[in-house]
Motif scaffolding. Structure first.
Motif, PDB file in Angstrom:
ATOM      1  N   LYS A   4      -9.088  54.956 201.024  1.00 14.59           N
ATOM      2  CA  LYS A   4      -8.696  53.573 200.817  1.00 14.59           C
ATOM      3  C   LYS A   4      -9.360  52.806 199.581  1.00 14.59           C
ATOM      4  O   LYS A   4      -9.195  51.612 199.187  1.00 14.59           O
TER       5      LYS A   4
ATOM      6  N   LYS B  21      -2.748  43.718 197.176  1.00 18.15           N
ATOM      7  CA  LYS B  21      -3.036  45.034 197.870  1.00 18.15           C
ATOM      8  C   LYS B  21      -1.865  46.078 197.897  1.00 18.15           C
ATOM      9  O   LYS B  21      -0.927  45.649 197.217  1.00 18.15           O
TER      10      LYS B  21
ATOM     11  N   THR C 173       0.247  48.598 200.590  1.00 15.95           N
ATOM     12  CA  THR C 173       0.524  49.007 201.740  1.00 15.95           C
ATOM     13  C   THR C 173       1.368  50.132 202.002  1.00 15.95           C
ATOM     14  O   THR C 173       2.204  50.460 200.929  1.00 15.95           O
TER      15      THR C 173
ATOM     16  N   ILE D  29      -2.797  48.991 205.586  1.00 16.59           N
ATOM     17  CA  ILE D  29      -3.196  48.696 204.149  1.00 16.59           C
ATOM     18  C   ILE D  29      -4.031  49.933 203.555  1.00 16.59           C
ATOM     19  O   ILE D  29      -4.679  50.471 203.946  1.00 16.59           O
TER      20      ILE D  29
ATOM     21  N   ASP E 102      -7.282  47.322 199.827  1.00 17.22           N
ATOM     22  CA  ASP E 102      -7.059  45.888 200.110  1.00 17.22           C
ATOM     23  C   ASP E 102      -7.580  44.914 198.991  1.00 17.22           C
ATOM     24  O   ASP E 102      -7.457  43.710 199.039  1.00 17.22           O
ATOM     25  N   ASP E 103      -7.798  45.358 198.059  1.00 18.63           N
ATOM     26  CA  ASP E 103      -8.590  44.603 196.917  1.00 18.63           C
ATOM     27  C   ASP E 103      -8.235  45.285 195.537  1.00 18.63           C
ATOM     28  O   ASP E 103      -9.482  45.880 194.874  1.00 18.63           O
ATOM     29  N   CYS E 104      -7.227  45.535 194.944  1.00 25.03           N
ATOM     30  CA  CYS E 104      -6.995  45.967 193.544  1.00 25.03           C
ATOM     31  C   CYS E 104      -7.362  44.862 192.645  1.00 25.03           C
ATOM     32  O   CYS E 104      -6.949  43.848 192.930  1.00 25.03           O
TER      33      CYS E 104
END
Length: 449
Positions: A265, A379, A381, A386, A389-391
């Motif tokens: 992730k 984000k 998905t 997810i 969650d924080d590009c």
């Protein structure tokens, strides 16, 4: 006809194709001769005698000798003289069709089944005489070559009584013979490559007991929970568990994979995994190769409401790195429109729209006034899970999205297949051009003009 003009004006067959009455007034002072000339020229343009234009200019020495064997109609000659962009357009056009028909007529006079050498000889000669037709990839005529081959197939199909066609169909109509479809070839190569990669990884890494692998996986999960995980440590552990991880991915759901390997992730780890699989730096290719294409993508993209808002945002920005970054992000969001594909399979600005999408998708949250470029969070998905969650931006999200397809072994969705294949071939250089549909080659060619 050459006697009407002094030799210094260099009037040749191609020039006659676009000759106007205004030009005649300037070059022929006597009214009677003007009328006679225009009358003769109209007959040449209207009749089948356009071949004589090329032959005549060859005799006068006004054109290169190689052009004498191309019998092009005046309309096509005019387009070639003004370097009409439709000649290399990725979309079907009248001029493009006229060019293919002229080339077909030229080659079909010899055979309905041209050899590869005959195609190459004809098209090489063509782009030598008319450099404006040269394409920006491959041999310089790959797209035209493919279009001409398709033209011959289409023309041969209804000729069921032609002797040559009957003979060739009888010779090659054997069950199970013939060339495989491109999709089948690519699929077989992908499966073979994947088997070799997995087997090679298992063979080269140190044989470890299941207890040791479990311990490493647990250690990696604990490291990910830290505020600042040690990326070098995670990379080393990923190498040790490579064979186990790829076997696990092939037989488990997305949720189970992320629970077992939460480090996937992290954008940095996912991109490293992709680099290990395909030996390509995805993020670097996006920010360099795709960034250069961005202005032309925005120019060619369909003007939908979303794209118009993006362009307005870019126009309000001053020149500099920020504007170039916005152009790249807008080009990424516009890319599916070049192929008339569903952009919602690539991104959405509303999380409620993701319910039916199970393939990787970019989520742009907190968009001001519905403008995708004015997001507050990006984000990625997949399968309603997810992935990241924080590009930091849309370009990184594209690299994560594309890597997810390969790392997790996901098939391209039908509604986005051309877009992703275009990225795979022309941005990430992962696919050979000879396996590509003609549509993709034409689009790439139009972006390089």
């Amino acid at each position: 006809m050459c006697s009407y003009f002094p030799l210094e004006h260099e009037i040749d067959g191609a020039t006659l194709g676009v000759f106007t009455e205004r030009m005649a007034e300037r070059l022929i002072p006597i009214i009677k001769k003007q009328v006679m000339f225009i009358s003769l020229l109209d007959k040449l343009k209207a009749g089948e005698s356009h071949k004589s234009l090329i032959e005549y200019t060859h005799g006068c020495g006004s054109k290169t000798q190689g052009s004498s064997h191309f019998a092009f109609p005046p309309l096509l000659l005019a387009a070639l003289e003004r370097r009409d962009p439709e000649l290399k357009s990725s979309k079907k056009s009248k001029i493009r069709t006229l060019l293919l028909q002229a080339l077909f007529d030229q080659l079909s006079s010899k055979t309905l089944y041209p050899s590869h050498n005959q195609y190459v000889q004809l098209l090489s000669s063509l782009i030598t005489i008319y450099p404006c037709l040269r394409e920006n990839f491959g041999s310089g005529f790959d797209a035209l070559h493919e279009s001409l081959k398709n033209k011959f197939k289409k023309e041969r199909r209804p000729l069921i009584s032609d002797d040559e066609v009957l003979r060739m169909r009888t010779k090659f109509a054997i069950p199970g013979s013939g060339r495989k479809r491109t999709s089948e070839v690519v699929q077989l190569q992908f499966k073979a490559g994947r088997r070799l990669a997995v087997n090679g990884a298992v063979a080269t890494e140190v044989c470890m007991e299941e207890r040791n692998i479990t311990e490493i996986v647990k250690t990696m999960a604990e490291e990910v929970k830290k505020v600042r995980p040690d990326m070098l440590f995670l990379q080393e552990q990923m190498t040790k568990t490579r064979g186990y991880r790829r076997t696990y991915i092939s037989s488990h759901s997305t949720r189970e994979i992320l629970m077992e390997f939460p480090c996937l992730k992290l954008p940095e780890i996912l991109l490293l995994e992709m680099k290990d699989l395909q030996h390509i730096d995805i993020d670097k290719q996006v920010t360099t190769v795709l960034s250069k294409m961005a202005p032309m993508i925005l120019l060619r993209a369909s003007r939908t409401a979303v794209i118009k808002r993006c362009l307005e945002t870019i126009e309000d920005c001053q020149e500099g790195p920020v504007k170039k970054g916005l152009q790249l992000e807008a080009a990424i969001l516009c890319l599916p429109s070049l192929f008339s594909e569903d952009s919602s399979l690539l991104f959405t600005a509303e999380e409620s729209d993701t319910l039916d999408i199970v393939t990787p998708q970019i989520i742009l949250s907190g968009c001001k006034e519905g403008v995708p470029l004015q997001y507050s969070l990006v984000k990625v998905t997949m399968d309603k899970e997810i992935m990241v969650d924080d590009c930091t931006d849309v370009s990184l999200a594209l690299g994560v999205l594309f890597s997810t397809y390969f790392v997790f072994g996901v098939e391209y969705p039908k509604g986005l297949k051309k877009t992703l294949t275009f990225l795979e071939a022309f941005v990430f250089k992962m696919k050979e051009e000879r396996f590509l549909p003609i549509t993709l080659k034409r689009v790439f060619n139009s972006l390089c003009e």
